[in-house]
Design an enzyme around this catalytic site. Structure first.
Site, short mmCIF file in Angstrom:
data_model
loop_
_atom_site.label_atom_id
_atom_site.label_comp_id
_atom_site.label_asym_id
_atom_site.label_seq_id
_atom_site.Cartn_x
_atom_site.Cartn_y
_atom_site.Cartn_z
N HIS A 43 0.82 -1.22 0.00
CA HIS A 43 0.00 0.00 0.00
C HIS A 43 0.85 1.26 0.00
O HIS A 43 0.33 2.35 -0.21
CB HIS A 43 -0.93 0.01 1.22
N ASP A 71 3.70 9.50 -1.04
CA ASP A 71 2.54 8.72 -0.61
C ASP A 71 2.28 7.61 -1.62
O ASP A 71 2.40 7.85 -2.83
CB ASP A 71 1.30 9.63 -0.54
C1 G6P Z 1 -0.94 3.35 6.14
C2 G6P Z 1 -0.54 1.91 5.96
C3 G6P Z 1 -1.52 0.96 6.64
C4 G6P Z 1 -1.71 1.39 8.09
C5 G6P Z 1 -2.17 2.85 8.15
C6 G6P Z 1 -2.36 3.35 9.57
O1 G6P Z 1 -2.08 3.64 5.40
O2 G6P Z 1 -0.43 1.61 4.58
O3 G6P Z 1 -1.03 -0.36 6.59
O4 G6P Z 1 -2.64 0.55 8.74
O5 G6P Z 1 -1.18 3.64 7.50
O6 G6P Z 1 -1.20 3.18 10.33
P1 G6P Z 1 -1.18 2.31 11.66
O7 G6P Z 1 0.26 2.20 12.02
O8 G6P Z 1 -2.00 3.08 12.65
O9 G6P Z 1 -1.80 0.98 11.33
#
Ligand code: G6P
Length: 476
Positions: free
Chosen positions: A156, A364
């Site tokens: 992602h 991003d």
């Molecule tokens: C990004 C990553 C996700 C992640 C999100 C939130 O979008 O690609 O995998 O879940 O950030 O971050 P966190 O560390 O809170 O899961």
């Protein structure tokens, strides 16, 4: 239709009581699980020193299976290797990476734990789809436990060039382990090209179409699948949300001023300080707008245990204070800065209300705020998207938005002014172009095309036949 096993670090276990706050990854996974029997496996979000068995929540044909992490695992795998090494390096910030082999050990150990716990839920004919940088070596671990299922991976976040990837100590154990998947998906073609070059350096042999490679006897498909949103559903959500009390309250508070909006997790990759400086420059260069606009920056805090995130918090607070102190007046605050998270519907209303959406990350993978901002607009009177050239979304929305380099405050200032002054006809035609694209490339299509490619991966001919075919084609 085979059963689908989805694996990601976080799992959005449905909570009928809670607000609908699902982020991009959750929306994507839900699209993949739509109309399919499936399992979504990952971390419960809880820390526990007990060796609890996996927790299973059943919702119709889906099971949500989660495990807890010990505090050492959480520290080494999540805070340490995933978010202090992989996250900065994959976002081109080698300068912020803090590597220790202890944390790499924790990362590999948690991946092995995930594989152990997941193993007993996997049936031989399941398809497995793993998400994001927390789980790069998971296929290798599953293969070691005898699972020969089709396994796909989707990244992602961005993938930088090999120059940067090679700065990752012991990269073969993490990025290199992606070669144990049947299919690896990236957000953009640029990311896929970078990863292809990395694997070429490791001795991979690419087929002429460049989407398949062979390495150490394994064959891997590598392609871009730009992640998307449920465009038409989101547009409907935004229309309805405009009638909420929340929307009315915010609209009243603006007092006729135009809304400039930013929505980002508090993260250094989002370029929030650069954006605030660009906004300060805008007030400096275009003083006529003072008092006539309000910039609202919605920024839920994240990963607070990681030191770089505490630093960015401090930097943003200071900058907001400086700009408000310098340009504010008793009856006007230029920047409203809010650290709360809002429901999808509330955000949709804010997007629709905004005259300008500022999506200006330094780097991003995709940035779904950009796509949601467009989908939420009123077609009769749409707002304008100001988009960083370094967001993955720029590959698709570059023509309809105003593209900026977030490192250039003067350019950001000029872009905000252009967006605020843009005539209605031009706003409508830009909006239409972007909306058409987003409606045609929505999240359902994204999920189905990934899964179709995963199936195709299992039906490719051995390389020798590819080569023969190419040889005949070349000879005409
Ligand atoms: C990004 C990553 C996700 C992640 C999100 C939130 O979008 O690609 O995998 O879940 O950030 O971050 P966190 O560390 O809170 O899961």
């Amino acid at each position: 239709m085979p059963r689908l096993v989805v694996v990601s670090n976080r799992v959005a276990v449905p909570d009928p009581e809670g607000p609908r706050q699902a982020g991009g990854l959750a929306v994507a996974v839900n699209a993949a699980l739509k109309r399919r029997e499936g399992i979504w496996f990952g971390w419960s979000g809880e820390i526990s020193e007990d060796d609890n068995p996996p927790q299973v929540v059943q919702r119709r044909q889906r099971s949500f299976v989660t495990i807890d992490l010990s505090s050492t695992d959480f520290q080494e795998y999540y805070n340490g290797f995933a978010n202090r090494v992989l996250w900065p390096i994959l976002h081109y910030r080698v300068d912020l990476a803090e590597f220790t082999s202890v944390e790499l050990g924790g990362y590999l150990r948690v991946n092995a734990r995930f594989a152990d716990a997941l193993s007993r839920f996997i049936r031989p004919d399941d398809w497995i789809w793993v998400h994001d940088y927390h789980l790069l070596p998971l296929a290798k671990e599953l293969r070691a436990r005898g699972h020969d299922n089709p396994i796909g991976f989707f990244l992602h976040i961005p993938c930088p060039s090999p120059d940067i990837l090679l700065a990752l100590p012991q990269h073969l154990e993490t990025v290199g382990a992606l070669s144990h998947y049947d299919l690896v998906g990236t957000q953009t073609q640029h990311d896929a090209d970078n990863l292809r070059q990395y694997f070429e350096l490791q001795g991979a042999n690419f087929a002429r179409n460049r989407t398949y490679f062979d390495i150490e006897g394994r064959r891997v498909q590598l392609r871009a699948f730009p992640v998307a949103i449920a465009t038409r559903v989101y547009a409907r959500t935004a229309r309805t949300a405009m009638r909420s009390d929340f929307a009315n309250e915010v609209r009243d508070s603006l007092n006729g001023r135009s809304l400039i909006l930013g929505v980002d997790r508090l993260d250094y990759s989002k370029g929030i300080p650069h954006r605030i400086q660009g906004f300060g420059q805008f007030l400096e260069t275009f003083p006529d707008w003072r008092g006539r606009i309000t910039y609202l920056q919605v920024t839920p805090k994240s990963r607070s245990d990681v030191p770089e995130y505490a630093d960015i918090n401090q930097t943003v607070n200071t900058l907001v204070g400086q700009i408000n102190g310098r340009f504010g007046a008793p009856a006007w605050t230029p920047i409203r800065y809010v650290n709360r998270a809002y429901s999808r519907a509330s955000l949709a209303a804010l997007y629709r209300m905004a005259r300008v959406g500022l999506v200006t990350p330094l780097r991003d993978g995709m940035n779904l705020v950009a796509k949601e901002f467009v989908a939420a607009q009123n077609p009769e009177d749409p707002g304008v998207l100001v988009l960083s050239q370094f967001a993955g979304a720029a590959e698709e929305l570059g023509e309809g938005s105003i593209l900026v380099n977030p490192h250039e405050p003067e350019a950001m200032a000029a872009a905000i002014d252009t967006a605020l002054q843009m005539p209605l006809a031009e706003r409508q035609s830009r909006y239409r172009r972007m909306f058409r694209h987003l409606a045609a490339h929505d999240i359902d299509r994204w999920a189905e095309s990934f899964l179709a490619a995963l199936m195709e991966s299992r039906h490719t001919t051995p390389r020798i036949l590819d080569n023969l075919r190419q040889l005949f084609a070349a000879r005409g």
